[in-house]
Design a protein around this motif. Sequence first.
Motif, mmCIF file in Angstrom:
data_model
loop_
_atom_site.group_PDB
_atom_site.id
_atom_site.type_symbol
_atom_site.label_atom_id
_atom_site.label_comp_id
_atom_site.label_asym_id
_atom_site.label_seq_id
_atom_site.Cartn_x
_atom_site.Cartn_y
_atom_site.Cartn_z
ATOM 1 N N MET A 1 -5.870 -6.446 2.783
ATOM 2 C CA MET A 1 -5.216 -5.699 1.718
ATOM 3 C C MET A 1 -5.964 -4.393 1.502
ATOM 4 S SD MET A 1 -4.112 -6.982 -2.040
ATOM 5 C CE MET A 1 -4.921 -6.210 -3.412
ATOM 6 N N ALA A 2 -5.208 -3.328 1.309
ATOM 7 C CA ALA A 2 -5.793 -2.026 1.033
ATOM 8 C C ALA A 2 -6.500 -2.059 -0.317
ATOM 9 C CB ALA A 2 -4.703 -0.954 1.023
ATOM 10 N N ARG A 3 -7.341 -1.093 -0.523
ATOM 11 C CA ARG A 3 -8.099 -1.055 -1.777
ATOM 12 C C ARG A 3 -7.205 -0.805 -2.982
ATOM 13 N NH1 ARG A 3 -9.976 4.519 -3.070
ATOM 14 N NH2 ARG A 3 -9.050 5.870 -1.519
ATOM 15 N N SER A 4 -7.771 -0.999 -4.143
ATOM 16 C CA SER A 4 -7.047 -0.846 -5.400
ATOM 17 C C SER A 4 -6.558 0.591 -5.580
ATOM 18 C CB SER A 4 -7.969 -1.218 -6.561
ATOM 19 O OG SER A 4 -7.335 -0.941 -7.791
ATOM 20 N N LEU A 5 -5.420 0.721 -6.218
ATOM 21 C CA LEU A 5 -4.873 2.028 -6.563
ATOM 22 C C LEU A 5 -5.372 2.512 -7.919
ATOM 23 C CD1 LEU A 5 -1.145 1.485 -5.516
ATOM 24 C CD2 LEU A 5 -2.999 2.479 -4.162
ATOM 25 N N ASP A 6 -6.104 1.664 -8.632
ATOM 26 C CA ASP A 6 -6.499 1.978 -9.999
ATOM 27 C C ASP A 6 -7.286 3.278 -10.081
ATOM 28 O OD1 ASP A 6 -6.356 1.050 -12.737
ATOM 29 O OD2 ASP A 6 -8.540 0.960 -12.615
ATOM 30 N N GLY A 7 -6.765 4.224 -10.865
ATOM 31 C CA GLY A 7 -7.425 5.504 -11.094
ATOM 32 C C GLY A 7 -7.159 6.559 -10.045
ATOM 33 N N LEU A 8 -6.386 6.242 -9.005
ATOM 34 C CA LEU A 8 -6.128 7.217 -7.950
ATOM 35 C C LEU A 8 -5.025 8.188 -8.365
ATOM 36 C CD1 LEU A 8 -6.209 5.054 -4.693
ATOM 37 C CD2 LEU A 8 -8.086 6.217 -5.870
ATOM 38 N N VAL A 9 -5.157 9.433 -7.923
ATOM 39 C CA VAL A 9 -4.141 10.458 -8.144
ATOM 40 C C VAL A 9 -3.510 10.775 -6.792
ATOM 41 C CG1 VAL A 9 -3.667 12.797 -8.945
ATOM 42 C CG2 VAL A 9 -5.393 11.397 -10.118
ATOM 43 N N LEU A 10 -2.180 10.643 -6.719
ATOM 44 C CA LEU A 10 -1.451 10.876 -5.489
ATOM 45 C C LEU A 10 -0.407 11.965 -5.702
ATOM 46 C CD1 LEU A 10 -2.216 7.638 -5.617
ATOM 47 C CD2 LEU A 10 -0.958 7.630 -3.490
ATOM 48 N N ALA A 11 -0.017 12.622 -4.600
ATOM 49 C CA ALA A 11 1.003 13.667 -4.653
ATOM 50 C C ALA A 11 1.886 13.571 -3.415
ATOM 51 C CB ALA A 11 0.351 15.041 -4.721
ATOM 52 N N PRO A 12 3.160 13.944 -3.541
ATOM 53 C CA PRO A 12 4.045 13.967 -2.381
ATOM 54 C C PRO A 12 3.537 14.957 -1.329
ATOM 55 C CG PRO A 12 5.313 14.063 -4.411
ATOM 56 C CD PRO A 12 3.873 14.271 -4.779
ATOM 57 N N VAL A 13 3.754 14.625 -0.061
ATOM 58 C CA VAL A 13 3.341 15.518 1.024
ATOM 59 C C VAL A 13 4.411 16.562 1.315
ATOM 60 C CG1 VAL A 13 1.800 13.815 2.045
ATOM 61 C CG2 VAL A 13 4.149 13.972 2.854
ATOM 62 N N ALA A 14 5.643 16.350 0.798
ATOM 63 C CA ALA A 14 6.738 17.305 1.007
ATOM 64 C C ALA A 14 7.635 17.286 -0.221
ATOM 65 C CB ALA A 14 7.541 16.936 2.254
ATOM 66 N N ASP A 15 8.360 18.391 -0.428
ATOM 67 C CA ASP A 15 9.316 18.457 -1.521
ATOM 68 C C ASP A 15 10.559 17.650 -1.173
ATOM 69 O OD1 ASP A 15 7.976 20.101 -3.392
ATOM 70 O OD2 ASP A 15 8.425 21.862 -2.182
ATOM 71 N N GLN A 16 11.125 17.001 -2.186
ATOM 72 C CA GLN A 16 12.405 16.324 -2.034
ATOM 73 C C GLN A 16 13.491 17.357 -2.326
ATOM 74 O OE1 GLN A 16 12.737 13.067 -1.051
ATOM 75 N NE2 GLN A 16 10.530 13.090 -0.772
ATOM 76 N N PHE A 27 0.874 11.850 -9.538
ATOM 77 C CA PHE A 27 1.000 10.466 -9.995
ATOM 78 C C PHE A 27 -0.392 9.911 -10.244
ATOM 79 C CE2 PHE A 27 4.721 11.305 -7.514
ATOM 80 C CZ PHE A 27 5.735 10.534 -8.037
ATOM 81 N N THR A 28 -0.663 9.400 -11.436
ATOM 82 C CA THR A 28 -1.931 8.740 -11.731
ATOM 83 C C THR A 28 -1.657 7.243 -11.824
ATOM 84 O OG1 THR A 28 -2.729 10.672 -12.929
ATOM 85 C CG2 THR A 28 -3.882 8.584 -13.314
ATOM 86 N N THR A 105 13.629 8.306 1.532
ATOM 87 C CA THR A 105 12.253 7.930 1.800
ATOM 88 C C THR A 105 11.356 9.099 1.439
ATOM 89 O OG1 THR A 105 12.342 8.684 4.096
ATOM 90 C CG2 THR A 105 12.906 6.362 3.681
ATOM 91 N N SER A 106 10.112 8.791 1.147
ATOM 92 C CA SER A 106 9.127 9.826 0.839
ATOM 93 C C SER A 106 7.733 9.282 1.132
ATOM 94 C CB SER A 106 9.234 10.287 -0.623
ATOM 95 O OG SER A 106 9.114 9.194 -1.506
ATOM 96 N N VAL A 107 6.778 10.197 1.143
ATOM 97 C CA VAL A 107 5.376 9.835 1.379
ATOM 98 C C VAL A 107 4.548 10.520 0.309
ATOM 99 C CG1 VAL A 107 3.423 10.042 2.968
ATOM 100 C CG2 VAL A 107 5.705 9.608 3.871
ATOM 101 N N VAL A 108 3.677 9.756 -0.352
ATOM 102 C CA VAL A 108 2.700 10.341 -1.275
ATOM 103 C C VAL A 108 1.317 9.959 -0.784
ATOM 104 C CG1 VAL A 108 4.240 10.392 -3.270
ATOM 105 C CG2 VAL A 108 2.808 8.400 -2.897
ATOM 106 N N GLU A 109 0.372 10.862 -0.946
ATOM 107 C CA GLU A 109 -0.993 10.624 -0.491
ATOM 108 C C GLU A 109 -1.989 10.926 -1.592
ATOM 109 O OE1 GLU A 109 -1.813 12.824 3.076
ATOM 110 O OE2 GLU A 109 -0.548 11.503 4.298
ATOM 111 N N GLN A 110 -3.075 10.191 -1.565
ATOM 112 C CA GLN A 110 -4.183 10.418 -2.491
ATOM 113 C C GLN A 110 -4.712 11.821 -2.281
ATOM 114 O OE1 GLN A 110 -7.359 7.635 -1.974
ATOM 115 N NE2 GLN A 110 -8.676 8.624 -3.470
ATOM 116 N N LEU A 111 -4.957 12.533 -3.373
ATOM 117 C CA LEU A 111 -5.531 13.872 -3.274
ATOM 118 C C LEU A 111 -6.992 13.771 -2.866
ATOM 119 C CD1 LEU A 111 -3.981 15.519 -6.433
ATOM 120 C CD2 LEU A 111 -3.276 15.797 -4.057
#
Length: 113
Positions: A1-16, A27-28, A105-111
């Motif tokens: 299992m991937a690590r916890s998302l708690d406290g991570l800030v993510l952003a889309p890699v492309a505009d919808q 996204f927090t 579909t979309s992709v968001v990544e941790q900053l």
Amino acid sequence: MARSLDGLVLAPVADQAPGQVGTRTRFTYHEEDGRIWADYAGGDVVRGHLVGTREGDRLDFRYVQLKHDGTTSSGHCVSTVVDLPDGRVRLDETWEWESRQGSGTSVVEQLPS
């Protein structure tokens, strides 16, 4: 299992599509005992919230958002959590509006820190 998302800030890699979540949206995330939730804002979104569950690397949640033009919308999303080689997290998302027509579909990544 991937690590916890708690406290991570993510952003889309492309505009919808125009008027939707985009690269300026942040996204927090929070996570506790298989429950996830996040607050988000930026771009055309004044305020958004998502809430759902996590089982392994799979997220299943509902979202609702308010845009600058005063409209609201809601939907459902299923995401897969992926650990990136540089240690950050990516979410591969499949979503569908419930309050109107549309899906995608979309992709968001941790900053980066």
